[in-house]
Write a protein that holds these residues in place. Sequence first.
Motif, PDB file in Angstrom:
ATOM      1  N   LYS A 161       0.140  -2.399   7.737  1.00  0.00           N
ATOM      2  CA  LYS A 161       0.560  -1.240   6.926  1.00  0.00           C
ATOM      3  C   LYS A 161       2.012  -1.481   6.505  1.00  0.00           C
ATOM      4  O   LYS A 161       2.809  -1.975   7.291  1.00  0.00           O
ATOM      5  CB  LYS A 161       0.599   0.040   7.776  1.00  0.00           C
ATOM      6  CG  LYS A 161      -0.718   0.587   8.198  1.00  0.00           C
ATOM      7  CD  LYS A 161      -0.508   1.920   8.928  1.00  0.00           C
ATOM      8  CE  LYS A 161       0.260   1.760  10.233  1.00  0.00           C
ATOM      9  NZ  LYS A 161       0.442   2.919  11.059  1.00  0.00           N
ATOM     10  N   ILE A 162       2.336  -1.051   5.298  1.00  0.00           N
ATOM     11  CA  ILE A 162       3.736  -1.121   4.863  1.00  0.00           C
ATOM     12  C   ILE A 162       4.262   0.314   4.757  1.00  0.00           C
ATOM     13  O   ILE A 162       3.627   1.164   4.129  1.00  0.00           O
ATOM     14  CB  ILE A 162       3.867  -1.814   3.482  1.00  0.00           C
ATOM     15  CG1 ILE A 162       3.179  -3.175   3.460  1.00  0.00           C
ATOM     16  CG2 ILE A 162       5.337  -1.905   3.072  1.00  0.00           C
ATOM     17  CD1 ILE A 162       3.928  -4.334   4.048  1.00  0.00           C
ATOM     18  N   GLU A 163       5.386   0.573   5.408  1.00  0.00           N
ATOM     19  CA  GLU A 163       5.966   1.919   5.407  1.00  0.00           C
ATOM     20  C   GLU A 163       7.453   1.838   5.128  1.00  0.00           C
ATOM     21  O   GLU A 163       8.057   0.782   5.265  1.00  0.00           O
ATOM     22  CB  GLU A 163       5.811   2.554   6.808  1.00  0.00           C
ATOM     23  CG  GLU A 163       4.389   2.733   7.240  1.00  0.00           C
ATOM     24  CD  GLU A 163       4.310   3.193   8.695  1.00  0.00           C
ATOM     25  OE1 GLU A 163       5.355   3.338   9.373  1.00  0.00           O
ATOM     26  OE2 GLU A 163       3.181   3.412   9.142  1.00  0.00           O
ATOM     27  N   ASN A 164       8.050   2.998   4.821  1.00  0.00           N
ATOM     28  CA  ASN A 164       9.511   3.019   4.713  1.00  0.00           C
ATOM     29  C   ASN A 164      10.087   2.799   6.103  1.00  0.00           C
ATOM     30  O   ASN A 164       9.547   3.301   7.092  1.00  0.00           O
ATOM     31  CB  ASN A 164       9.992   4.359   4.157  1.00  0.00           C
ATOM     32  CG  ASN A 164       9.678   4.483   2.691  1.00  0.00           C
ATOM     33  OD1 ASN A 164       9.642   3.484   1.972  1.00  0.00           O
ATOM     34  ND2 ASN A 164       9.411   5.691   2.248  1.00  0.00           N
ATOM     35  N   ILE A 195      11.733  -1.387   3.836  1.00  0.00           N
ATOM     36  CA  ILE A 195      10.343  -1.184   4.242  1.00  0.00           C
ATOM     37  C   ILE A 195      10.042  -2.045   5.474  1.00  0.00           C
ATOM     38  O   ILE A 195      10.725  -3.050   5.706  1.00  0.00           O
ATOM     39  CB  ILE A 195       9.352  -1.546   3.099  1.00  0.00           C
ATOM     40  CG1 ILE A 195       9.635  -2.953   2.542  1.00  0.00           C
ATOM     41  CG2 ILE A 195       9.412  -0.513   1.993  1.00  0.00           C
ATOM     42  CD1 ILE A 195       8.604  -3.438   1.526  1.00  0.00           C
ATOM     43  N   LEU A 235       2.954  -9.622   1.173  1.00  0.00           N
ATOM     44  CA  LEU A 235       2.737  -8.163   1.149  1.00  0.00           C
ATOM     45  C   LEU A 235       4.060  -7.421   0.961  1.00  0.00           C
ATOM     46  O   LEU A 235       4.145  -6.464   0.193  1.00  0.00           O
ATOM     47  CB  LEU A 235       2.152  -7.693   2.491  1.00  0.00           C
ATOM     48  CG  LEU A 235       0.666  -7.805   2.704  1.00  0.00           C
ATOM     49  CD1 LEU A 235       0.316  -7.291   4.100  1.00  0.00           C
ATOM     50  CD2 LEU A 235      -0.077  -6.982   1.659  1.00  0.00           C
ATOM     51  N   GLU A 245       5.368  -7.949  -2.623  1.00  0.00           N
ATOM     52  CA  GLU A 245       4.554  -7.157  -3.561  1.00  0.00           C
ATOM     53  C   GLU A 245       5.018  -5.705  -3.568  1.00  0.00           C
ATOM     54  O   GLU A 245       5.190  -5.089  -4.605  1.00  0.00           O
ATOM     55  CB  GLU A 245       3.110  -7.166  -3.054  1.00  0.00           C
ATOM     56  CG  GLU A 245       2.090  -7.682  -4.024  1.00  0.00           C
ATOM     57  CD  GLU A 245       0.801  -7.965  -3.255  1.00  0.00           C
ATOM     58  OE1 GLU A 245       0.337  -9.104  -3.359  1.00  0.00           O
ATOM     59  OE2 GLU A 245       0.305  -7.069  -2.527  1.00  0.00           O
ATOM     60  N   LYS A 246       5.254  -5.175  -2.367  1.00  0.00           N
ATOM     61  CA  LYS A 246       5.669  -3.776  -2.239  1.00  0.00           C
ATOM     62  C   LYS A 246       7.063  -3.569  -2.827  1.00  0.00           C
ATOM     63  O   LYS A 246       7.341  -2.552  -3.478  1.00  0.00           O
ATOM     64  CB  LYS A 246       5.640  -3.394  -0.748  1.00  0.00           C
ATOM     65  CG  LYS A 246       5.955  -1.965  -0.468  1.00  0.00           C
ATOM     66  CD  LYS A 246       4.864  -1.035  -0.983  1.00  0.00           C
ATOM     67  CE  LYS A 246       5.285   0.411  -0.813  1.00  0.00           C
ATOM     68  NZ  LYS A 246       4.289   1.343  -1.345  1.00  0.00           N
ATOM     69  N   GLU A 291       6.751  -3.360  -6.497  1.00  0.00           N
ATOM     70  CA  GLU A 291       6.180  -2.052  -6.861  1.00  0.00           C
ATOM     71  C   GLU A 291       7.267  -0.957  -6.788  1.00  0.00           C
ATOM     72  O   GLU A 291       7.404  -0.144  -7.692  1.00  0.00           O
ATOM     73  CB  GLU A 291       5.055  -1.763  -5.862  1.00  0.00           C
ATOM     74  CG  GLU A 291       4.162  -0.612  -6.205  1.00  0.00           C
ATOM     75  CD  GLU A 291       3.180  -0.409  -5.040  1.00  0.00           C
ATOM     76  OE1 GLU A 291       2.525  -1.403  -4.624  1.00  0.00           O
ATOM     77  OE2 GLU A 291       3.118   0.728  -4.532  1.00  0.00           O
ATOM     78  N   MET A 292       8.080  -0.975  -5.711  1.00  0.00           N
ATOM     79  CA  MET A 292       9.158   0.016  -5.567  1.00  0.00           C
ATOM     80  C   MET A 292      10.179  -0.138  -6.682  1.00  0.00           C
ATOM     81  O   MET A 292      10.746   0.830  -7.161  1.00  0.00           O
ATOM     82  CB  MET A 292       9.913  -0.231  -4.245  1.00  0.00           C
ATOM     83  CG  MET A 292       9.266   0.347  -3.023  1.00  0.00           C
ATOM     84  SD  MET A 292       9.827  -0.500  -1.500  1.00  0.00           S
ATOM     85  CE  MET A 292      11.572  -0.523  -1.618  1.00  0.00           C
TER      86      MET A 292
END
Length: 145
Positions: free
Chosen positions: A3-6, A44, A84, A87-88, A91-92
Amino acid sequence: MIKIENMTLEDYEKIKDNLQKDFDDFWTHTILKSELENEMSKYIVAKENDNIVGFAGIIVLPDDIEITNIVTKKSERKKGIGKLLLEKIIEMSRETKKEFISLEVNEKNEIAINLYKKFNFEKVALRKKYYNGTDDAIIMTRKIM
Ligand SMILES: CC(C)(COP(=O)(O)OP(=O)(O)OC[C@H]1O[C@@H](n2cnc3c(N)ncnc32)[C@H](O)[C@@H]1OP(=O)(O)O)[C@@H](O)C(=O)NCCC(=O)NCCS
């Protein structure tokens, strides 16, 4: 599943004492903490069953976005976590409406350079002897789109 989270200060507390051993030695935990407290930065974390297996950050500058850090836990490398995280980050970056995203990487860090090339970052400049007065830094950029 990853999972990717802040990244939160609670996440920071979990990794700070083993930052150098488990992740890498280019940052001290005090720098990481000040980055987390900087309003212009966004961080993140990648988690697998609540264990932190990587983290990454950007700083949003007036003209562009810079990647300040991207690191995968040493024991978890080569499993796609770096991809991953990147990529995130891209997106951010789109949400900020800036045009470019850039970064600095040691010319000898082939692994990271491969990762960035995979995401269409291109070499645009060199900073001579930027690291430890010996290694050049490569500046890489891509359009956010
Ligand atoms: C760079 C780093 C974040 C990559 O993390 P990772 O989770 O192992 O990366 P991934 O498994 O997602 O691999 C992404 C791509 O990196 C490249 N790569 C990863 N490991 C590699 C290796 N041992 N040799 C060559 N290229 C490699 C490949 O292009 C790979 O894509 P592929 O698997 O489709 O071929 C990790 O090596 C790291 O934490 N390094 C130390 C910190 C650092 O140098 N960060 C960059 C600062 S600018």
